[in-house]
Write a protein that holds these residues in place. Structure first.
Motif, short mmCIF file in Angstrom:
data_model
loop_
_atom_site.label_atom_id
_atom_site.label_comp_id
_atom_site.label_asym_id
_atom_site.label_seq_id
_atom_site.Cartn_x
_atom_site.Cartn_y
_atom_site.Cartn_z
N ALA A 139 0.82 -1.22 0.00
CA ALA A 139 0.00 0.00 0.00
C ALA A 139 0.85 1.27 0.00
N PRO A 140 1.80 1.45 0.92
CA PRO A 140 2.63 2.67 0.86
C PRO A 140 3.60 2.68 -0.33
N VAL A 141 4.07 1.51 -0.76
CA VAL A 141 4.98 1.46 -1.90
C VAL A 141 4.28 1.94 -3.17
N ASP A 142 3.00 1.62 -3.30
CA ASP A 142 2.25 1.97 -4.50
C ASP A 142 2.14 3.49 -4.69
N GLY A 143 2.28 4.24 -3.62
CA GLY A 143 2.15 5.70 -3.73
C GLY A 143 3.45 6.42 -4.03
N LEU A 144 4.57 5.69 -4.14
CA LEU A 144 5.86 6.32 -4.40
C LEU A 144 6.00 6.70 -5.88
N THR A 145 6.88 7.66 -6.15
CA THR A 145 7.10 8.10 -7.52
C THR A 145 8.59 8.21 -7.80
N GLY A 146 8.94 8.28 -9.11
CA GLY A 146 10.33 8.48 -9.52
C GLY A 146 11.24 7.32 -9.13
N ARG A 147 12.50 7.66 -8.83
CA ARG A 147 13.47 6.63 -8.45
C ARG A 147 13.10 5.95 -7.15
N THR A 148 12.45 6.70 -6.28
CA THR A 148 12.00 6.12 -5.02
C THR A 148 11.03 4.97 -5.27
N ALA A 149 10.19 5.13 -6.30
CA ALA A 149 9.22 4.08 -6.63
C ALA A 149 9.94 2.81 -7.07
N LEU A 150 11.00 2.95 -7.87
CA LEU A 150 11.75 1.77 -8.33
C LEU A 150 12.43 1.07 -7.16
N ALA A 151 13.03 1.86 -6.26
CA ALA A 151 13.67 1.28 -5.08
C ALA A 151 12.65 0.59 -4.18
N GLY A 152 11.48 1.23 -4.02
CA GLY A 152 10.42 0.63 -3.21
C GLY A 152 9.91 -0.65 -3.81
N ALA A 153 9.75 -0.68 -5.15
CA ALA A 153 9.28 -1.90 -5.81
C ALA A 153 10.29 -3.03 -5.64
N ALA A 154 11.59 -2.70 -5.78
CA ALA A 154 12.63 -3.73 -5.63
C ALA A 154 12.65 -4.28 -4.19
N THR A 155 12.52 -3.37 -3.22
CA THR A 155 12.51 -3.80 -1.82
C THR A 155 11.30 -4.69 -1.55
#
Length: 421
Positions: free
Chosen positions: A300-316
């Motif tokens: 849920a919180p990862v889905d709201g990230l954007t940019g490079r942070t979103a890619l790092a969050g998806a990988a984590t």
């Protein structure tokens, strides 16, 4: 764990599994590719996957009595030899989707026989009940590694070779597996259930079911598997959709995300023995399922990230879901192998494997429906909430199992009068 590979008997078994599973992983992606190129319809891919899974779900429980009567060597080698013929028959059938689906289904039947006999033989191969968690961990980590390498090798062979080459290599892996298994004298032993006389087949099947349900830990496992496997099936369906449709990852980043998830699966399998040394199987299962549920909620919180942070969050998130989904499989497999008596082990393995596969298939279908109605991300998060609730329900039974005084593992099924229903 690695000490098992110093055992010549286990090393032959492990090599047979590596060879066979690598060929399977290569051909699996190849057959999906062939079906997709023949018919431009996503439903065909689903049919291929269903044809691969369905035999184990439908036939596993019925194969169990044979695994308790027939030497494992006959079932394992017979399955390998049968699949050589089936896979080679796929080569002239590559232009017909319907014929290919029939052959994939038949190969799935062979795999159902192989897997039931393979799992039931593990305690005999390793020779010690205490080594079961290490054997489970080694298999899980090996399997996850092969699931990473197999599709990559299959894709490479499709580029530099062709589909028949991949299928011929798969047939060769079955031949290699059969040769390694033939060199294991322990697999030639006649099961103790067969040594005591032949019980009628249907009576043996009922006896096996009753024997499994007579063990408290297995009753707990069978009940807890219902929410676990439904959610795992849903996750299997929607994980790729989350990466491709929601995170909108391009091809390279999608491949990296899959590799990170696979690496997490290997880590989770390697962490399994440490958890099993500290917790009884029931408590370990509750803890690992709870961790998996929390990783689903973390989307849920990862889905709201954007940019490079979103890619790092998806990988984590991919890494954590890989670790937790793999970790929960260790106590499941350990409980099945440790708590089943030798005379009913084949029937117990077949029955529980059928339950797991059929529930996974149901979860796959449920995942598609929920994702269509609520969205991909919401379906995964809701599944996490449902699993948290299920974990809370099963905490108390797990604690009772953990504090109960251990009794003897049933070496024989309960006595049942022949002719009674």
């Amino acid at each position: 764990m690695l000490e098992l590979l110093r055992d010549p008997t286990y090393l032959k078994y492990w090599l047979a599994v590596v060879v066979s599973f690598l060929g399977d992983a290569m051909s699996r992606i190849t057959l999906i590719y062939v079906a997709a190129t023949l018919v431009d319809n996503p439903a065909v891919i689903a049919l291929v996957i269903m044809a691969q899974l369905l035999p184990s779900g439908v036939l596993g429980a019925f194969i169990g009595p044979l695994a308790d009567r027939v030497p494992k060597r006959a079932l394992l080698i017979g399955s390998d030899l049968g699949r050589i013929v089936i896979v080679l028959a796929m080569i002239p059938a590559l232009r017909s989707v319907s014929l290919l689906l029939v052959l994939i289904l038949l190969e799935g039947v062979g795999k159902a026989f192989f897997e039931t006999a393979r799992i039931a033989a593990i305690p005999k191969i390793i020779g010690s009940r205490q080594r079961i968690p290490a054997a489970v961990t080694l298999f899980q980590s090996t399997n996850h590694t092969l699931n990473l390498l197999g599709p990559a090798l299959g894709g490479l062979l499709l580029v530099i070779g062709n589909v028949p080459v991949v299928l011929m290599i798969n047939a060769a892996t079955f031949a290699g597996s059969a040769l390694l298994l033939a060199a294991m004298p322990v697999l030639r032993e006649v099961p103790t259930a067969a040594a005591g006389g032949h019980e009628p087949y249907w009576q043996a099947l009922r006896t096996g079911v009753r024997a499994v349900l007579s063990v408290a830990s297995l009753r707990f496992l069978a009940a807890f598997l219902v929410p676990i496997m439904l959610v795992l099936g849903l996750f299997t369906t929607n994980f790729n959709a989350q990466l491709l449709m929601v995170f909108d990852l391009p091809a390279l980043e999608y491949g990296v995300a899959q590799a990170v998830f696979g690496g997490g699966c290997v880590i989770g399998a390697l962490l399994g023995p440490a958890m099993m040394r500290r917790l009884p199987a029931g408590r370990a299962l509750v803890v690992s399922v709870g961790l998996f549920a929390l990783t689903l909620l973390a989307l849920a919180p990862v889905d709201g990230l954007t940019g490079r942070t979103a890619l790092a969050g998806a990988a984590t998130w991919c890494l954590l879901t890989g670790v937790s989904s793999s970790l929960l499989q260790v106590p499941i497999a350990t409980a099945i192998l440790q708590d089943l008596g030798e005379q009913v082990r084949g029937r117990g393995v077949g029955l529980i494997n059928s339950i797991m596969v059929l529930l996974t298939i149901a979860g796959v279908g449920l995942g598609g429906l929920i994702a269509t109605a609520w969205g991909v991300t919401a379906s995964i998060v809701v599944a996490g909430v449902a699993l948290i609730v299920a974990t809370a329900v099963f905490v108390r039974p797990a604690l009772r199992l953990g504090t109960a005084r251990p009794g003897p593992t049933p070496a024989a099924p309960p006595r049942v009068e022949v002719g009674r229903d």
